[in-house]
Design a protein around this motif. Structure first.
Motif, PDB file in Angstrom:
ATOM      1  N   GLY A 150      -3.889  -0.645  -4.169  1.00  0.00           N
ATOM      2  CA  GLY A 150      -2.578  -0.412  -3.581  1.00  0.00           C
ATOM      3  C   GLY A 150      -2.225   1.038  -3.354  1.00  0.00           C
ATOM      4  O   GLY A 150      -1.088   1.349  -3.001  1.00  0.00           O
ATOM      5  N   LYS A 201       1.001   5.429   0.139  1.00  0.00           N
ATOM      6  CA  LYS A 201       0.221   6.579   0.583  1.00  0.00           C
ATOM      7  C   LYS A 201       0.701   7.845  -0.119  1.00  0.00           C
ATOM      8  O   LYS A 201       1.876   8.205  -0.048  1.00  0.00           O
ATOM      9  N   LEU A 247       0.843  -1.197   0.000  1.00  0.00           N
ATOM     10  CA  LEU A 247       0.000   0.000   0.000  1.00  0.00           C
ATOM     11  C   LEU A 247       0.876   1.244   0.000  1.00  0.00           C
ATOM     12  O   LEU A 247       1.747   1.392   0.867  1.00  0.00           O
TER      13      LEU A 247
END
Length: 311
Positions: A222, A189, A187
């Motif tokens: 993701g 950000k 993942l």
């Protein structure tokens, strides 16, 4: 606020018709550790996290429960959602059918109740790390939940404090602090900084453009896109676990990244591997204040009265 604490109170003369919430509006939370102290007299309360503001100070989502009774303190409850996900003293996995399955225990509920200080200050530590949600009070784990239901679980959302409807009650919170935790593998950000509005409606729509891009990125597996609107984030932890920072703003002397110590803050981010990207006039910085940094970070910058400005 009274005596250094946030105070919520209902009385027979001044009740709340429904559960109401005090919202933290300077940012959202994703992977984090939250620490605070609370004191409650009568009634029920809670800490909402990774939640959604439905409107009119009504919130839905994960709640670390607080109770003046003997049952609910430390449980995981999903407000306006799936209800109780983890009872006190349990380690739970929530699967695709939304049914919590107990896979371990942390102690008897009554024994954990004995660790609480009735009508006195208790210390709450709330940890959200990916799908794992842990509630600790006074140094003891009261519940731990792994939420694996991709359709219902929340990766990010707002933080809020609850004042519960019902009989008169008082709840207080103090010493609230938060620490961002690294995002889980797989993942990324992206923190999106929209500049302060500077033109009429329809021109240089930094807030609207940023929200539109977030809506697009929300469909990309993701990726977690987190917008901060109308200028530099007030949240001091905004960049702490970012993988990339995107600026969509005016440039020049008003560029949001060049004020005060912000260039140094961004430099520290870049040095730990955070990517920097710029939209629109966010590529314009003064040559002597950000020029060299942007040249290093994104490969170039717009220099007033030197660079070409096609329209």
């Amino acid at each position: 606020v009274k005596d250094g604490a946030i105070l919520g109170k209902t009385t027979p003369e001044n009740p709340t018709k429904g559960n109401t919430f005090l919202l933290w509006k300077d940012g959202t939370v994703d992977n984090f550790e939250l620490r605070l102290s609370y004191r409650i007299v009568n009634g029920n309360s809670g800490i909402q996290y990774r939640s959604k503001h439905i409107g009119d100070f009504v919130v839905g989502g994960y709640q670390a429960d607080i109770d003046s009774g003997v049952t609910y303190s430390g449980i995981l409850y999903e407000e306006r959602g799936r209800g109780i996900l983890a009872q006190r003293g349990t380690k739970v996995v929530v699967g695709k059918d939304d049914k919590p399955v107990v896979v371990g225990t942390f102690g008897d509920s009554a024994a954990l109740q004995g660790k609480l200080k009735k009508e006195d200050w208790n210390d709450y530590v709330l940890t959200a790390n990916g799908g794992e949600l842990t509630h600790q009070i006074n140094g003891f784990i009261f519940s731990q939940t792994t939420d694996t239901e991709s359709a219902r679980k929340a990766a990010s959302g707002i933080l809020a404090l609850q004042l519960h409807a019902g009989p008169p009650m008082t709840v207080e919170f103090k010493n609230i602090r938060i620490k961002r935790l690294p995002m889980q593998a797989g993942l990324k950000k992206i923190v999106m900084v929209a500049g302060t509005p500077s033109h009429g409606k329809g021109d240089h729509e930094f807030n609207a453009g940023t929200l539109l891009l977030k809506k697009c990125l929300d469909n990309v597996p993701g990726v977690l896109a987190v917008p901060y609107l109308s200028g530099w984030p007030k949240d001091p932890s905004a960049f702490d676990n970012a993988d990339a920072i995107l600026f969509y703003a005016d440039g020049g002397a008003g560029h949001p990244a060049i004020q005060g110590e912000r260039l140094a803050q961004l430099k520290a981010c870049v040095e730990r591997g955070v990517g920097i990207a710029c939209f629109h006039y966010a590529v314009e910085v003064p040559k002597d204040r950000g020029g060299q940094e942007f040249l290093d970070w994104i490969g170039g910058y717009f220099e007033t009265h030197w660079s070409v400005n096609p329209h």
